[in-house]
Design a protein around this motif. Structure first.
Motif, PDB file in Angstrom:
ATOM      1  N   ALA A 138       2.874 -21.517  23.150  1.00 18.86           N
ATOM      2  CA  ALA A 138       4.027 -21.071  23.942  1.00 18.86           C
ATOM      3  C   ALA A 138       3.648 -21.126  25.420  1.00 18.86           C
ATOM      4  N   GLN A 148      10.753 -24.634  29.879  1.00 14.26           N
ATOM      5  CA  GLN A 148      10.759 -24.551  28.410  1.00 14.26           C
ATOM      6  C   GLN A 148      11.101 -25.866  27.713  1.00 14.26           C
ATOM      7  N   GLN A 149      12.110 -26.542  28.200  1.00 20.21           N
ATOM      8  CA  GLN A 149      12.508 -27.786  27.519  1.00 20.21           C
ATOM      9  C   GLN A 149      11.394 -28.828  27.605  1.00 20.21           C
ATOM     10  N   ARG A 164       8.579 -27.798  25.239  1.00 23.49           N
ATOM     11  CA  ARG A 164       8.957 -27.975  23.824  1.00 23.49           C
ATOM     12  C   ARG A 164       8.952 -29.454  23.452  1.00 23.49           C
ATOM     13  N   GLU A 165       9.489 -30.285  24.336  1.00 21.41           N
ATOM     14  CA  GLU A 165       9.539 -31.724  24.036  1.00 21.41           C
ATOM     15  C   GLU A 165       8.146 -32.348  24.045  1.00 21.41           C
ATOM     16  N   TYR A 187       5.832 -25.171  18.426  1.00 25.33           N
ATOM     17  CA  TYR A 187       6.099 -24.521  19.713  1.00 25.33           C
ATOM     18  C   TYR A 187       6.988 -23.292  19.545  1.00 25.33           C
ATOM     19  N   SER A 242       9.302 -20.669  22.158  1.00 21.48           N
ATOM     20  CA  SER A 242       9.751 -20.428  23.525  1.00 21.48           C
ATOM     21  C   SER A 242       9.041 -19.190  24.068  1.00 21.48           C
ATOM     22  N   VAL A 294       9.451 -24.037  16.670  1.00 19.59           N
ATOM     23  CA  VAL A 294      10.003 -25.384  16.725  1.00 19.59           C
ATOM     24  C   VAL A 294       8.954 -26.328  16.142  1.00 19.59           C
TER      25      VAL A 294
END
Ligand code: AMP
Ligand code: MN
Ligand code: MN
Ligand code: MN
Length: 283
Positions: free
Chosen positions: A34, A44-45, A48-49, A58, A60, A280
């Protein structure tokens, strides 16, 4: 499980971009990650990607600055919906005063002969909304005022020192509510770092739990092994989930690297066991 649920990118006061942190986490054997930028989820995006592309599960994350009994306390949020409006607005309000605070810090430093520190710190801030004491510390090291950032904090940036400006951050109740109502879990970050009396610390834990907080960091780059042992007992005493995170800010600055932490004591319940459906998974 090599979970590392606390670190910072250049979107707050870390030195690496989210993609570089994801690669470093993966290379260091992290298997649940995280990114927890201060008062900000703008990275965050990307995190995560990047994690997804590397096959790295992952969660958040964020680390919210809170004022409790006149002291700054950090609350980590994990596994929330990053599109939640209340959380986004709350974080924006929390970081909103940072520019004015930084200008006041620079004025305080100017009084002791350190000039242009606002501009100097801003040049280190990857996100101008997130100018932090860390950026001032880097500037004062660059200009030779101090030899390392901990000396800067000790001499200039902590209570009573020329660059310290008292600041009111979010209320504990609000920070916990924003995280919880966005579907996440709130965690007290590095509890050994606060200079509370025993009664004040008990008030922090009791109020945090009263507001719906559920976790505490036990194994963190900010704790000694004795402190981790102590907060393992505190976690059990209060029935809290235990978290683990390096608090990595960048190579050469943080002594604990991503993923390079001891395991959580086996008697504890790891926070990620309560976050299964929020992880995720890549691909
Ligand atoms: P701020 O949110 O602007 O008050 O900055 C807080 C940040 O300063 C923390 O998240 C740490 O990254 C850093 N920090 C606080 N205390 C110290 C210290 N004694 N030495 C080095 N960095 C510190
Ligand atoms: Mn920081
Ligand atoms: Mn912190
Ligand atoms: Mn942190």
């Amino acid at each position: 499980m090599n979970a590392d649920l606390h670190c910072h990118s250049a979107v707050s006061d870390g030195t690496l971009q989210p993609e570089a942190l994801a690669r470093r986490a993966k290379a260091n054997g992290v298997d649940l990650w995280a990114l927890t930028d201060h008062d900000e989820i703008g990275g965050q995006q990307r995190a995560r990607e990047a994690a997804g592309a590397l096959g790295l599960p992952y969660l958040s994350g964020t680390e919210i600055s809170v004022t409790f009994l006149g002291t700054t306390v950090h609350i980590v949020g994990l596994g929330f919906d990053p599109d939640d409006t209340q959380l986004r607005d709350g974080l924006a309000a929390t970081r909103g005063g940072r520019r004015e605070r930084a200008l006041e810090m620079a004025a305080g430093l100017a009084k002791v002969g350190i000039r242009d520190s606002f501009e100097g710190a801003l040049a280190y801030a990857g996100n101008p909304e997130l100018i932090a004491r860390t950026h001032f510390a880097r500037y004062l090291v660059e200009t030779g005022v101090c030899s390392d950032t901990s000396e800067v904090f000790r001499k200039y940036l902590t209570e009573g020192k020329p660059g310290f400006v008292p600041h009111r951050w979010a209320a504990l109740a609000d920070a916990v509510r924003w995280i919880r109502e966005a579907g996440g879990i709130a965690v007290i970050a590095h509890p050994a770092r606060y200079r509370f009396t025993a009664n004040e610390e008990a008030a922090l834990f009791n109020e945090f739990i009263g507001h719906g907080g559920r976790g505490v960091e036990v194994v963190t780059g900010s704790h000694t092994s004795a402190e981790a042992t102590r907060y393992a007992d505190v976690a059990l005493e209060y029935g809290l989930l235990a978290s683990r995170g390096s608090d990595f800010h960048g190579p050469g600055e943080s002594h604990t690297d991503l993923g390079a932490l001891p395991a959580l004591p086996a008697k504890l319940t790891p926070v990620w066991t309560a976050l299964h459906d929020r992880i995720v998974q890549p691909g």
